[in-house]
Design a protein around this motif. Structure first.
Motif, PDB file in Angstrom:
ATOM      1  N   CYS A  92       0.831  -1.213   0.000  1.00  0.00           N
ATOM      2  CA  CYS A  92       0.000   0.000   0.000  1.00  0.00           C
ATOM      3  C   CYS A  92       0.864   1.261   0.000  1.00  0.00           C
ATOM      4  O   CYS A  92       0.492   2.248  -0.639  1.00  0.00           O
TER       5      CYS A  92
ATOM      6  N   ALA B  57       2.695   6.262  -1.565  1.00  0.00           N
ATOM      7  CA  ALA B  57       1.512   5.402  -1.485  1.00  0.00           C
ATOM      8  C   ALA B  57       0.861   5.208  -2.851  1.00  0.00           C
ATOM      9  O   ALA B  57       0.816   6.119  -3.674  1.00  0.00           O
TER      10      ALA B  57
ATOM     11  N   TYR C 144      -3.916   6.577   1.488  1.00  0.00           N
ATOM     12  CA  TYR C 144      -2.811   6.081   2.328  1.00  0.00           C
ATOM     13  C   TYR C 144      -1.694   7.105   2.328  1.00  0.00           C
ATOM     14  O   TYR C 144      -1.477   7.789   1.323  1.00  0.00           O
TER      15      TYR C 144
ATOM     16  N   ASN D 121      -7.503   5.228   8.585  1.00  0.00           N
ATOM     17  CA  ASN D 121      -7.133   3.913   8.064  1.00  0.00           C
ATOM     18  C   ASN D 121      -6.945   2.881   9.174  1.00  0.00           C
ATOM     19  O   ASN D 121      -6.353   1.814   8.954  1.00  0.00           O
TER      20      ASN D 121
END
Lengths: 83, 83
Positions: B17, B24, B29, B56
């Motif tokens: 990720c 990212a 992210y 997240n």
């Protein structure tokens, strides 16, 4: 969507720790320069909603508490725009 | 202290990720490239201890759950070292 110019105008308090250029003055604070806009919005909202403890939450939650969605979008756009 | 080389060896899952280069793959992210080491440690520990919700956290808490302090220090050193 966020307005980076408006975000700059709202970033005076933030820059005290995150730096005028988005490079944090203290290593326990994150650099925000060029960070992802959507990520920044998510983090600020999590702090605003009191969904975070630990880390820097004790400092950031009060900082984010009174920010509107537009403030958050503008600040995120501003820091994401720093290259 | 963290060992960046050891951190690189432990970062395979993270890079899915956060990108092999710390940028990212998805804008929600965060980029980790060149982020502050002490900040990264604080965030990973907050996720590990379940001190975060929103943002997240639903993804990151399980990711961090089984990391040792040394794993966290090494990963933080690795991502901070990316320029």
């Amino acid at each position: 969507a966020g307005d980076a110019a408006a975000g700059k105008g709202k970033s005076a308090v933030c820059s005290a720790c995150h730096g005028a250029d988005g490079i944090a003055l203290v290593p326990i604070y994150p650099n925000l320069k060029g960070q992802n806009e959507a990520y920044l919005e998510g983090s600020l909202k999590a702090y605003r909603e009191g969904q975070r403890a630990g880390g820097n939450a004790a400092i950031m939650s009060p900082m984010a508490k009174n920010l509107s969605d537009q403030d958050i979008a503008d600040l995120a756009a501003y820091y994401a725009s720093l290259k």
